[in-house]
Design a protein around this motif. Sequence first.
Motif, mmCIF file in Angstrom:
data_model
loop_
_atom_site.group_PDB
_atom_site.id
_atom_site.type_symbol
_atom_site.label_atom_id
_atom_site.label_comp_id
_atom_site.label_asym_id
_atom_site.label_seq_id
_atom_site.Cartn_x
_atom_site.Cartn_y
_atom_site.Cartn_z
ATOM 1 N N ASP A 113 5.355 6.083 -9.728
ATOM 2 C CA ASP A 113 5.361 7.087 -10.790
ATOM 3 C C ASP A 113 4.992 6.379 -12.092
ATOM 4 O O ASP A 113 4.501 5.252 -12.063
ATOM 5 N N ALA A 114 5.236 7.000 -13.213
ATOM 6 C CA ALA A 114 4.849 6.426 -14.502
ATOM 7 C C ALA A 114 5.689 5.209 -14.886
ATOM 8 O O ALA A 114 5.330 4.482 -15.812
ATOM 9 N N THR A 115 6.790 4.947 -14.171
ATOM 10 C CA THR A 115 7.679 3.837 -14.528
ATOM 11 C C THR A 115 7.641 2.680 -13.545
ATOM 12 O O THR A 115 8.240 1.638 -13.801
ATOM 13 N N GLY A 116 6.952 2.866 -12.414
ATOM 14 C CA GLY A 116 6.909 1.775 -11.448
ATOM 15 C C GLY A 116 6.045 2.099 -10.252
ATOM 16 O O GLY A 116 5.665 3.246 -10.025
ATOM 17 N N THR A 117 5.748 1.046 -9.492
ATOM 18 C CA THR A 117 4.970 1.214 -8.268
ATOM 19 C C THR A 117 5.392 0.158 -7.250
ATOM 20 O O THR A 117 5.932 -0.890 -7.612
ATOM 21 N N CYS A 118 5.126 0.451 -6.006
ATOM 22 C CA CYS A 118 5.462 -0.439 -4.909
ATOM 23 C C CYS A 118 4.184 -1.077 -4.376
ATOM 24 O O CYS A 118 3.379 -0.417 -3.715
ATOM 25 N N MET A 119 3.990 -2.363 -4.686
ATOM 26 C CA MET A 119 2.826 -3.097 -4.210
ATOM 27 C C MET A 119 3.116 -3.625 -2.806
ATOM 28 O O MET A 119 4.161 -4.224 -2.571
ATOM 29 N N GLY A 139 -4.009 -2.456 -12.116
ATOM 30 C CA GLY A 139 -5.424 -2.818 -12.106
ATOM 31 C C GLY A 139 -5.641 -4.269 -11.726
ATOM 32 O O GLY A 139 -6.553 -4.601 -10.954
ATOM 33 N N PHE A 140 -4.794 -5.144 -12.252
ATOM 34 C CA PHE A 140 -4.889 -6.571 -11.956
ATOM 35 C C PHE A 140 -4.702 -6.823 -10.466
ATOM 36 O O PHE A 140 -5.525 -7.471 -9.821
ATOM 37 N N PHE A 141 -3.623 -6.302 -9.884
ATOM 38 C CA PHE A 141 -3.340 -6.581 -8.482
ATOM 39 C C PHE A 141 -4.276 -5.813 -7.540
ATOM 40 O O PHE A 141 -4.544 -6.279 -6.434
ATOM 41 N N THR A 142 -4.799 -4.687 -7.981
ATOM 42 C CA THR A 142 -5.823 -3.989 -7.199
ATOM 43 C C THR A 142 -7.069 -4.867 -7.098
ATOM 44 O O THR A 142 -7.684 -4.970 -6.032
ATOM 45 N N ALA A 143 -7.429 -5.540 -8.190
ATOM 46 C CA ALA A 143 -8.593 -6.438 -8.191
ATOM 47 C C ALA A 143 -8.404 -7.609 -7.234
ATOM 48 O O ALA A 143 -9.385 -8.187 -6.761
ATOM 49 N N LEU A 144 -7.153 -7.955 -6.933
ATOM 50 C CA LEU A 144 -6.869 -9.032 -5.981
ATOM 51 C C LEU A 144 -6.827 -8.517 -4.546
ATOM 52 O O LEU A 144 -6.658 -9.286 -3.611
ATOM 53 N N GLY A 145 -6.936 -7.208 -4.365
ATOM 54 C CA GLY A 145 -6.991 -6.630 -3.028
ATOM 55 C C GLY A 145 -5.692 -6.041 -2.511
ATOM 56 O O GLY A 145 -5.612 -5.655 -1.343
ATOM 57 N N PHE A 146 -4.669 -5.943 -3.356
ATOM 58 C CA PHE A 146 -3.393 -5.373 -2.912
ATOM 59 C C PHE A 146 -3.434 -3.854 -3.003
ATOM 60 O O PHE A 146 -4.083 -3.278 -3.865
#
Length: 134
Positions: free
Chosen positions: A34-40, A19-26
């Motif tokens: 998955d539930a344990t990680g994501t690739c930004m 949510g934090f990095f989505t708010a920054l536009g990434f």
Amino acid sequence: MGRKMFVNLAVKELDRAVGFFTALGFGFNPQFTDATGTCMIVADDVFVMLLTEAKFQGFTPKALCDAKASTEVLVCLSCDSRAEVDDLVRKAVAAGGRTYSEPQDHGFMYGHGFEDPDGHIWELVYMEPGAVPG
């Protein structure tokens, strides 16, 4: 062949970090989420793997660092303008991050940064075109 770069960071709450990095536009690659990680996605060949602490611990025999108490890494991203530096810092603070220093203006180079909710420091820098010979 060019290299791709994957920075791996441990996070306490994956949903909060996304949510934090989505708010920054990434954006994020759902193929590696998955539930344990994501690739930004940072750039065409630069990615940040945000991994739960348990998942991250599986990749290292060392104890995890509490990024709010100790610095494990400084991540620095280039920006296209001074305004973009300031805008990303503003978005980071609005999304729950905080600043850790004042902006630094060196004339040909301008920088500022933020600390994400997990304590990781993200530096942002704009350099005037032609300031450093290519």
